[in-house]
Design a protein around this motif. Structure first.
Motif, PDB file in Angstrom:
ATOM      1  N   SER A   1      87.820  86.792 104.305  1.00  0.00           N
ATOM      2  CA  SER A   1      86.462  86.586 103.774  1.00  0.00           C
ATOM      3  C   SER A   1      86.289  85.171 103.246  1.00  0.00           C
ATOM      4  N   ALA A   2      87.325  84.645 102.588  1.00  0.00           N
ATOM      5  CA  ALA A   2      87.235  83.284 102.058  1.00  0.00           C
ATOM      6  C   ALA A   2      87.122  82.261 103.191  1.00  0.00           C
ATOM      7  N   ILE A   3      87.892  82.452 104.258  1.00  0.00           N
ATOM      8  CA  ILE A   3      87.817  81.537 105.403  1.00  0.00           C
ATOM      9  C   ILE A   3      86.443  81.607 106.055  1.00  0.00           C
ATOM     10  N   LEU A   4      85.908  82.819 106.171  1.00  0.00           N
ATOM     11  CA  LEU A   4      84.579  82.986 106.766  1.00  0.00           C
ATOM     12  C   LEU A   4      83.513  82.272 105.937  1.00  0.00           C
ATOM     13  N   LEU A   5      83.588  82.407 104.617  1.00  0.00           N
ATOM     14  CA  LEU A   5      82.618  81.729 103.747  1.00  0.00           C
ATOM     15  C   LEU A   5      82.779  80.208 103.834  1.00  0.00           C
ATOM     16  N   LEU A   6      84.006  79.736 103.907  1.00  0.00           N
ATOM     17  CA  LEU A   6      84.241  78.296 104.018  1.00  0.00           C
ATOM     18  C   LEU A   6      83.640  77.751 105.308  1.00  0.00           C
ATOM     19  N   LEU A   7      83.805  78.490 106.405  1.00  0.00           N
ATOM     20  CA  LEU A   7      83.214  78.061 107.674  1.00  0.00           C
ATOM     21  C   LEU A   7      81.697  77.998 107.574  1.00  0.00           C
ATOM     22  N   LEU A   8      81.103  78.992 106.914  1.00  0.00           N
ATOM     23  CA  LEU A   8      79.650  78.974 106.757  1.00  0.00           C
ATOM     24  C   LEU A   8      79.186  77.766 105.951  1.00  0.00           C
ATOM     25  N   TRP A   9      79.903  77.451 104.868  1.00  0.00           N
ATOM     26  CA  TRP A   9      79.538  76.288 104.063  1.00  0.00           C
ATOM     27  C   TRP A   9      79.668  74.992 104.862  1.00  0.00           C
ATOM     28  N   VAL A  10      80.754  74.874 105.619  1.00  0.00           N
ATOM     29  CA  VAL A  10      80.981  73.647 106.385  1.00  0.00           C
ATOM     30  C   VAL A  10      79.940  73.480 107.481  1.00  0.00           C
ATOM     31  N   LEU A  11      79.680  74.560 108.222  1.00  0.00           N
ATOM     32  CA  LEU A  11      78.783  74.456 109.370  1.00  0.00           C
ATOM     33  C   LEU A  11      77.318  74.412 108.952  1.00  0.00           C
ATOM     34  N   GLN A  12      76.951  75.184 107.948  1.00  0.00           N
ATOM     35  CA  GLN A  12      75.544  75.281 107.570  1.00  0.00           C
ATOM     36  C   GLN A  12      75.096  74.201 106.587  1.00  0.00           C
ATOM     37  N   ILE A  13      76.051  73.614 105.852  1.00  0.00           N
ATOM     38  CA  ILE A  13      75.669  72.639 104.831  1.00  0.00           C
ATOM     39  C   ILE A  13      76.164  71.236 105.198  1.00  0.00           C
ATOM     40  N   LEU A  14      77.444  71.068 105.384  1.00  0.00           N
ATOM     41  CA  LEU A  14      78.006  69.730 105.559  1.00  0.00           C
ATOM     42  C   LEU A  14      77.627  69.109 106.899  1.00  0.00           C
ATOM     43  N   PHE A  15      77.666  69.905 107.965  1.00  0.00           N
ATOM     44  CA  PHE A  15      77.456  69.349 109.302  1.00  0.00           C
ATOM     45  C   PHE A  15      76.144  69.808 109.943  1.00  0.00           C
ATOM     46  N   LEU A  16      75.226  70.283 109.131  1.00  0.00           N
ATOM     47  CA  LEU A  16      73.959  70.743 109.700  1.00  0.00           C
ATOM     48  C   LEU A  16      73.193  69.611 110.381  1.00  0.00           C
ATOM     49  N   ASP A  17      73.154  68.424 109.733  1.00  0.00           N
ATOM     50  CA  ASP A  17      72.406  67.303 110.298  1.00  0.00           C
ATOM     51  C   ASP A  17      73.031  66.852 111.630  1.00  0.00           C
ATOM     52  N   GLN A  18      74.370  66.819 111.699  1.00  0.00           N
ATOM     53  CA  GLN A  18      75.020  66.424 112.942  1.00  0.00           C
ATOM     54  C   GLN A  18      74.735  67.422 114.068  1.00  0.00           C
ATOM     55  N   PHE A  19      74.775  68.721 113.740  1.00  0.00           N
ATOM     56  CA  PHE A  19      74.485  69.725 114.752  1.00  0.00           C
ATOM     57  C   PHE A  19      73.042  69.605 115.243  1.00  0.00           C
ATOM     58  N   TYR A  20      72.141  69.356 114.303  1.00  0.00           N
ATOM     59  CA  TYR A  20      70.730  69.244 114.657  1.00  0.00           C
ATOM     60  C   TYR A  20      70.508  68.060 115.605  1.00  0.00           C
ATOM     61  N   GLN A  21      71.109  66.911 115.287  1.00  0.00           N
ATOM     62  CA  GLN A  21      70.936  65.734 116.137  1.00  0.00           C
ATOM     63  C   GLN A  21      71.602  65.939 117.509  1.00  0.00           C
ATOM     64  N   ALA A  22      72.763  66.626 117.524  1.00  0.00           N
ATOM     65  CA  ALA A  22      73.435  66.868 118.796  1.00  0.00           C
ATOM     66  C   ALA A  22      72.576  67.749 119.707  1.00  0.00           C
ATOM     67  N   ILE A  23      71.911  68.758 119.131  1.00  0.00           N
ATOM     68  CA  ILE A  23      71.052  69.633 119.929  1.00  0.00           C
ATOM     69  C   ILE A  23      69.850  68.862 120.452  1.00  0.00           C
ATOM     70  N   LYS A  24      69.271  67.996 119.602  1.00  0.00           N
ATOM     71  CA  LYS A  24      68.120  67.182 120.010  1.00  0.00           C
ATOM     72  C   LYS A  24      68.493  66.252 121.172  1.00  0.00           C
ATOM     73  N   SER A  25      69.651  65.585 121.025  1.00  0.00           N
ATOM     74  CA  SER A  25      70.052  64.637 122.070  1.00  0.00           C
ATOM     75  C   SER A  25      70.319  65.371 123.388  1.00  0.00           C
ATOM     76  N   ARG A  26      70.895  66.556 123.315  1.00  0.00           N
ATOM     77  CA  ARG A  26      71.143  67.311 124.550  1.00  0.00           C
ATOM     78  C   ARG A  26      69.831  67.715 125.215  1.00  0.00           C
ATOM     79  N   THR A  27      68.846  68.116 124.396  1.00  0.00           N
ATOM     80  CA  THR A  27      67.542  68.503 124.958  1.00  0.00           C
ATOM     81  C   THR A  27      66.863  67.325 125.654  1.00  0.00           C
ATOM     82  N   ILE A  28      66.913  66.143 124.996  1.00  0.00           N
ATOM     83  CA  ILE A  28      66.280  64.964 125.576  1.00  0.00           C
ATOM     84  C   ILE A  28      66.976  64.555 126.872  1.00  0.00           C
ATOM     85  N   ARG A  29      68.287  64.566 126.897  1.00  0.00           N
ATOM     86  CA  ARG A  29      69.024  64.189 128.111  1.00  0.00           C
ATOM     87  C   ARG A  29      68.726  65.157 129.255  1.00  0.00           C
TER      88      ARG A  29
END
Length: 486
Positions: A21-49
């Motif tokens: 459970s702790a690992i699952l929560l840590l993954l959620l924090w990392v993916l949803q908070i720390l790297f959200l902006d990077q994921f968002y930009q990566a999806i945008k760039s893929r759509t444009i390409r």
């Protein structure tokens, strides 16, 4: 030095679930908070390409790309411009209002073209208001609310169906995700608290449920080790614990049978050892104390009982060697028919004095490969068993029959027979059908156990057939070999 005791299984399961459970929560924090902006930009760039490749294919094929672009633009926030290097517009559409590419002049277009050329026909860059506000008139073409918004711009060189070169510009606003991150942070705090509470509860309940049947079986196993063979193992709830409990129950039953056989074996061996010893001591004292009793008959009785005692000890030692596999077998060609005849001649005295009828039914002489000593023990013990349990006619038949590439040897008596449910048990040491210990007329009472050990080591098929009131037949099969050359 004592080993450190291991943790209980319920605590291991509890900590494992909590760690998951702790690992699952840590993954959620990392993916949803720390790297959200990077994921968002990566999806945008893929759509444009993907959009750029799609438009470039349509342009090269000469298809009606305008209709498809209008439909796509209505479902996305992309802005599209297709123009020549000199600035001639071929297509303009999509979400151009507030778009960076809508405010680009000829110098900006030339710069995008040069970047695409330098990067093998495609360049993707981020733009903001400061990139264009330094030039006069640009602020009037970009709405104020667009100043704080970054724009992702794709510059791609494409070709029309006639081979002419065009510049494809696609832009999309990259919305700041900081407000979204703030919202997600609050949600993640609540999710973390709820998940930890749920994982603690579920882990504790699950750990107890898994450990409870194992704890019960552990206590039952301790009672089994103390000699309580009537204990029953219960492992309900899981297939593995149920299978383990069934195996342990079977083991307890087998241990109970083994313990009963051990007690019986000790009692029977003690009886068979005590009887000749008693007779030896009694006759010896009689010959010492009573004048005239030192006769050849009394001395012969002492010798016979001593031989019986020696035979019992030898059979116990042989059985131990056969079952442990420490006595190697010697393979040689031997005349089986001749060997059986020699063995039966040892019973001449028994035939003459006690009226037994021991006969051999055999046709041609048959040769086999094996250990003569061990094979003699098999035949000798089967005949002894038949002599001890044959009927009132005192008839024992040894029959040799060739069956193709094998020879069947049968030893037949005319005794009371053995019930079908007890046939598999007669090969056990000192097992008796009537449960009343009978001192064997010949041998030690371990004969069938010795026969089983020898034949099983050789991998020979053997068995017994019996019908109550009509006697028993013990048999084994051996492969036939060619006789040695003269």
């Amino acid at each position: 030095m004592k080993n450190k005791p291991s943790a209980k299984i319920k605590w291991k399961v509890f900590l494992a679930m909590l760690g998951f459970s702790a690992i699952l929560l840590l993954l959620l924090w990392v993916l949803q908070i720390l790297f959200l902006d990077q994921f968002y930009q990566a999806i945008k760039s893929r759509t444009i390409r993907q959009m750029g490749d799609y438009i470039a294919e349509d342009l090269a094929a000469g298809e009606d790309y305008a209709t498809a672009l209008e439909e796509f633009s209505r479902r996305t926030d992309l802005a599209v411009r297709i123009l020549s290097r000199e600035g001639e517009e071929y297509y303009t559409g999509g979400a151009l209002h507030g778009s960076i590419i809508a405010a680009m002049d000829q110098a900006d277009i030339q710069r995008c073209y040069d970047l695409a050329k330098e990067n093998h026909g495609e360049a993707l860059e981020m733009y903001q208001k400061e990139d264009l506000l330094s030039r006069s008139g640009v602020s009037s073409r970009i709405p104020p609310r667009s100043f704080s918004v970054k724009h992702m711009v794709l510059a791609q060189i494409a070709h029309l169906s006639d081979g002419s070169e065009v510049l494809l510009l696609i832009s999309a606003p990259v919305t700041p995700v900081q407000s979204t991150v703030s919202t997600l942070q609050v949600q993640m705090v609540y999710i973390t608290v709820i998940m930890l509470a749920l994982s603690l509860s579920i882990s504790f309940v699950l750990a107890r449920k898994i450990a409870r049947p194992l704890v019960r079986m552990g206590e039952s196993a301790r009672q089994l080790a103390r000699g309580n063979y009537q204990i029953r193992f219960e492992g309900h709830g899981y297939l593995e614990s149920e299978q383990l409990s069934q195996t342990l129950n079977y083991a307890a039953g087998e241990l109970s049978k083994t313990d009963a056989l051990r007690r019986e074996l000790i009692a029977n061996i003690s009886h068979d050892l005590r009887t000749p010893l008693t007779m030896i001591i009694g006759y010896s004292e009689m010959m010492r104390d009573i004048p005239g009793e030192n006769s050849p008959e009394n001395i012969q009785t002492v010798i016979d009982e001593a031989r019986r005692l020696s035979s019992l000890v030898s059979d116990i030692m042989d059985l131990s060697k056969f079952e442990s596999g420490v006595q190697p077998a010697r393979e040689e060609k031997l005349n089986l028919t001749h060997l059986i005849r020699e063995i039966l001649t040892r019973y001449n005295k028994l035939v003459e004095q006690d009226g037994f009828h021991i006969q051999l039914e055999a046709g041609e002489d048959i040769w086999v490969t094996g250990d003569q000593t061990r094979l003699s023990q098999v035949i000798y013990n089967l005949v002894n068993n038949a002599v001890n349990y044959t009927g009132e006619d005192k008839l024992v038949t040894v029959r040799q029959t060739r069956q193709g590439s094998q020879v069947l040897v049968e030893v037949i008596d005319t005794g009371e027979g053995i019930p079908a449910d007890q046939l598999p048990l007669i090969w056990e040491r000192y097992y008796r059908v009537d449960k009343t210990h009978k001192r064997a007329a010949i041998g030690s009472g371990l004969g069938l156990s010795i026969v089983r050990s020898i034949l099983e080591q050789r991998g020979v098929e053997y068995g017994a057939k019996s019908e109550e009131g009509k006697g028993s037949t013990f048999y084994f099969l051996l492969p036939v070999t060619e006789p040695p050359a003269p």
